[in-house]
Write a protein that holds these residues in place. Structure first.
Motif, mmCIF file in Angstrom:
data_model
loop_
_atom_site.group_PDB
_atom_site.id
_atom_site.type_symbol
_atom_site.label_atom_id
_atom_site.label_comp_id
_atom_site.label_asym_id
_atom_site.label_seq_id
_atom_site.Cartn_x
_atom_site.Cartn_y
_atom_site.Cartn_z
ATOM 1 N N GLN A 213 36.306 35.404 49.326
ATOM 2 C CA GLN A 213 37.342 34.660 48.601
ATOM 3 C C GLN A 213 37.221 34.829 47.091
ATOM 4 O O GLN A 213 38.213 34.975 46.387
ATOM 5 C CB GLN A 213 37.227 33.163 48.936
ATOM 6 N N VAL A 214 35.990 34.815 46.596
ATOM 7 C CA VAL A 214 35.788 34.831 45.141
ATOM 8 C C VAL A 214 35.663 36.246 44.560
ATOM 9 O O VAL A 214 35.925 36.457 43.371
ATOM 10 C CB VAL A 214 34.543 34.005 44.742
ATOM 11 N N LEU A 215 35.279 37.220 45.403
ATOM 12 C CA LEU A 215 35.061 38.568 44.897
ATOM 13 C C LEU A 215 36.290 39.190 44.225
ATOM 14 O O LEU A 215 36.163 39.783 43.140
ATOM 15 C CB LEU A 215 34.558 39.484 46.027
ATOM 16 N N PRO A 216 37.494 39.095 44.815
ATOM 17 C CA PRO A 216 38.670 39.688 44.146
ATOM 18 C C PRO A 216 38.912 39.115 42.754
ATOM 19 O O PRO A 216 39.369 39.838 41.863
ATOM 20 C CB PRO A 216 39.824 39.349 45.096
ATOM 21 N N CYS A 217 38.625 37.840 42.566
ATOM 22 C CA CYS A 217 38.823 37.222 41.242
ATOM 23 C C CYS A 217 37.864 37.818 40.217
ATOM 24 O O CYS A 217 38.236 38.033 39.058
ATOM 25 C CB CYS A 217 38.608 35.714 41.337
ATOM 26 N N VAL A 218 36.630 38.085 40.655
ATOM 27 C CA VAL A 218 35.645 38.713 39.772
ATOM 28 C C VAL A 218 36.142 40.095 39.345
ATOM 29 O O VAL A 218 36.116 40.458 38.166
ATOM 30 C CB VAL A 218 34.279 38.845 40.483
ATOM 31 N N MET A 219 36.634 40.873 40.305
ATOM 32 C CA MET A 219 37.051 42.250 40.030
ATOM 33 C C MET A 219 38.288 42.302 39.148
ATOM 34 O O MET A 219 38.347 43.090 38.195
ATOM 35 C CB MET A 219 37.298 42.979 41.343
ATOM 36 N N LEU A 220 39.274 41.460 39.436
ATOM 37 C CA LEU A 220 40.494 41.493 38.629
ATOM 38 C C LEU A 220 40.239 40.945 37.227
ATOM 39 O O LEU A 220 40.785 41.453 36.244
ATOM 40 C CB LEU A 220 41.615 40.698 39.303
ATOM 41 N N GLY A 221 39.391 39.918 37.120
ATOM 42 C CA GLY A 221 39.032 39.403 35.807
ATOM 43 C C GLY A 221 38.393 40.486 34.954
ATOM 44 O O GLY A 221 38.684 40.609 33.755
ATOM 45 N N SER A 222 37.548 41.304 35.579
ATOM 46 C CA SER A 222 36.918 42.404 34.866
ATOM 47 C C SER A 222 37.942 43.437 34.416
ATOM 48 O O SER A 222 37.879 43.953 33.297
ATOM 49 C CB SER A 222 35.863 43.073 35.762
ATOM 50 N N LEU A 223 38.920 43.744 35.285
ATOM 51 C CA LEU A 223 39.968 44.710 34.943
ATOM 52 C C LEU A 223 40.789 44.223 33.746
ATOM 53 O O LEU A 223 41.081 44.994 32.813
ATOM 54 C CB LEU A 223 40.876 44.956 36.140
ATOM 55 N N VAL A 224 41.152 42.942 33.750
ATOM 56 C CA VAL A 224 41.920 42.374 32.633
ATOM 57 C C VAL A 224 41.100 42.461 31.344
ATOM 58 O O VAL A 224 41.622 42.811 30.282
ATOM 59 C CB VAL A 224 42.319 40.911 32.924
ATOM 60 N N ALA A 225 39.796 42.168 31.443
ATOM 61 C CA ALA A 225 38.931 42.231 30.265
ATOM 62 C C ALA A 225 38.829 43.658 29.726
ATOM 63 O O ALA A 225 38.802 43.871 28.509
ATOM 64 C CB ALA A 225 37.540 41.694 30.607
ATOM 65 N N ILE A 226 38.784 44.636 30.618
ATOM 66 C CA ILE A 226 38.730 46.047 30.201
ATOM 67 C C ILE A 226 40.000 46.414 29.439
ATOM 68 O O ILE A 226 39.955 47.043 28.379
ATOM 69 C CB ILE A 226 38.546 46.964 31.427
#
Length: 449
Positions: A213-226
Motif C-alpha cells: 500500500q505504501v510503496l507506490p507513494c514512496v516511488m512516486l514521491g521520489s519521481l516528483v522530487a527528481i
C-alpha cells in the motif's frame, strides 16, 4: 607560402573519418567504444554466457545507462527538468516491465545490484569524497543551518499533504499515515519497510499488504522530487542570484564564508589528480562504512549515518591530512562522472518496479496529494533556507531529498540537479529526516489507534 606548405596546412585541418567517428560520444563514451561494447554484449547474450559478476553486469549498466541518459538529454522540456536522471532510472524500469531488455542482461544486473551492495559503495565514496573536499568552516556552518529548513519542510509537508487529502475525501487518517508519512519516511529499506512492520503490529494486519500500500507513494514521491530538482536546476541557470552552483551557503553577512568557498572551488578546478591519494580516500570510505556496519549491530543506527557522522567529526576536528582531502575530491569527481549513470540504470532495473509506480497514477487523488506534499517540502526548503543564509536552489534540493526513495532517490535527485556535491546533506535529509518521520508516524498511530 608555396604549394607544398598550402597542401600541408590543408591536410592538417582535415579530420580523418576515424577521429571524427570517435569524437561522437554517448555519455562519456566515444561512439566507437560504445559500439564495440554493444557488439560484445550482444554476442555474449546470444550465446547465453553473459557473466553475472561485476564485469558482466557493469558492461550492461554502462552500455544502457549512458544510452538512456543520452535520450533524456535530447528530449525537449524533459532535458531541462532532470531528463537524464529520469530516463536513466525509470526507462529501464519500463523496459524490464515490458520485457524489452534481454532476460540475461536483467538477471545479471539484478544479481549484481542485490548481492554486491554496490549502492552503498557508491554512497560511501560520494559522502567521504564530498566531505573531504569541503572547506571546514563552510561545512560547520552549513550543517548547523540545514536542520532548520529540513525540520520546517517536514512539518509543513505533513500539514499540507494531510489537509489536501482530507479535502479530496481520503480522510485525514488514511492520508497522513498511508500517503504523507511514506513519502517522507526515507525510502524503502529504511522507510517503507520498518513503517509497514510498525503499522502491522499496531493494526494487527499483514505486513506484506501494508507494504504494498505504501510503496507506490514512496516511488512516486521520489519521481516528483527528481522532476522538481531538475526544475530547480533550470531556475538556477536562468536566475543565477538564487543558485550557489552546488554551494549551500551564500555570503549574506558572512563574506568570509563565500570567499573561502570560492577559493576552494578555484583550487579544486586547477588541482592535479593523484591516483595514490584517490586510492587512500577510497580505502578510508570503505573503512568508515564497515565501522558503521559494526556500530549498527550495536545500537541500530544506519551505517551511512554512522559513516557521515564520523567523517564530519574528523573533518571538523582537523584530523584528516591535506593529501587525503585532495584524494577525496578526486574520488568524488571520478564517482560522479563515471559511476552515477550506470548505477541509476541498475536502480531502475532491480529496485524500481514499474507496476507499483503506475498503480498510483490510476488514482488522481493520490497523485494530487503526493505532488502537493513534495512541492510544499521543496518550497519550504527554498524560503526557509533563504532566510537562514542559504542559496534557495540548493536548500530546496536538499529538502527535496527527504522525499526521495532512500539512497537511490538521493542519487537520482542530486544527479537531476547536477548537485552531487550536496550528497552529505541529502543523506542527512533522507536518513535523519526519514527516521524521525517513521518514529513520529508509528508513535502517533499507536496513540490514535
Amino acid at each position: 607560402m608555396d604549394n607544398s606548405e598550402i597542401k600541408e596546412e590543408t591536410e592538417s585541418k582535415q579530420v580523418s573519418p576515424i577521429k571524427n567517428f570517435f569524437s561522437i560520444k554517448i555519455g562519456v563514451m566515444p561512439l566507437g567504444v560504445f559500439l564495440l561494447l554493444l557488439i560484445v554484449d550482444s554476442l555474449l547474450i546470444q550465446k547465453k554466457i553473459l557473466p553475472t559478476d561485476m564485469i558482466g553486469a557493469g558492461s550492461i549498466m554502462v552500455l544502457f545507462g549512458f544510452a538512456c541518459e543520452e535520450i533524456g538529454k535530447r528530449i525537449p522540456i524533459l532535458k531541462n527538468v532532470g531528463g537524464k536522471a529520469i530516463m536513466a532510472t525509470f526507462l529501464p524500469s519500463y523496459l524490464v516491465y515490458a520485457n524489452l531488455l534481454p532476460k540475461q542482461a536483467v538477471t545479471s544486473v539484478d544479481f549484481f545490484m542485490k548481492q554486491t551492495n554496490f549502492l552503498y559503495v557508491f554512497i560511501a565514496c560520494l559522502i567521504v569524497g564530498s566531505i573531504l573536499s569541503m572547506n571546514r568552516t563552510v561545512l560547520i556552518k552549513a550543517l548547523v543551518r540545514i536542520f532548520i529548513p529540513m525540520a520546517a519542510a517536514l512539518v509543513m509537508g505533513s500539514i499540507v499533504g494531510t489537509l489536501v487529502g482530507t479535502v479530496l475525501g481520503l480522510g485525514a487518517f488514511k492520508t497522513y499515515f498511508f500517503i504523507v508519512v511514506p513519502i517522507m519516511a526515507g525510502g524503502v529499506g529504511e522507510g517503507a519497510l520498518p513503517l509497514s512492520m510498525g503499522y502491522s503490529s499496531i493494526l494487527k494486519q499483514g505486513q506484506a499488504g501494508i507494504f504494498a500500500q505504501v510503496l507506490p507513494c514512496v516511488m512516486l514521491g521520489s519521481l516528483v522530487a527528481i522532476i522538481l530538482s531538475g526544475v530547480l536546476k533550470y531556475i538556477g541557470q536562468k536566475y543565477p542570484k538564487y543558485s550557489g552552483n552546488g554551494s549551500l551557503l551564500k555570503a549574506g553577512k558572512d563574506d568570509e564564508i563565500l570567499r573561502i568557498a570560492q577559493e576552494g572551488d578555484k583550487a579544486k578546478a586547477s588541482a592535479n589528480h593523484d591516483l595514490s591519494q584517490l586510492t587512500v580516500a577510497g580505502i578510508l570510505s570503505f573503512a568508515l562504512y564497515l565501522a558503521g556496519v559494526y556500530i549498527n549491530s550495536l545500537i541500530g543506527l544506519p551505517a551511512p549515518i554512522v559513516m557521515l557522522i564520523a567523517v564530519v567529526m574528523a573533518k571538523v576536528l582537523g584530523l584528516i591530512p591535506k593529501n587525503i582531502e585532495k584524494g577525496g575530491y578526486s574520488l568524488f569527481r571520478f564517482i560522479a562522472t563515471a559511476v552515477t549513470t550506470p548505477l541509476l540504470f541498475g536502480i531502475g532495473v532491480s529496485m524500481t518496479p514499474w507496476k507499483n509506480l503506475v498503480a498510483v497514477f490510476s488514482s488522481p487523488r493520490y497523485l494530487i496529494v503526493i505532488t502537493l506534499t513534495v512541492v510544499t517540502i521543496v518550497l519550504v526548503g527554498w524560503f526557509v533556507g533563504n532566510l537562514v543564509g542559504m542559496y534557495p536552489v540548493e536548500a530546496a534540493i536538499v529538502t527535496a531529498c527527504n522525499s526521495g526513495q532512500g539512497g537511490t532517490g538521493v542519487v537520482s535527485i542530486l544527479t537531476a540537479s547536477d548537485r552531487l556535491e550536496l550528497m552529505p546533506f541529502g543523506q542527512l535529509a533522507t536518513r535523519i529526516g526519514g527516521a524521525l518521520t517513521v518514529v513520529v508516524g508509528i508513535a502517533l498511530l499507536r496513540l490514535l489507534h
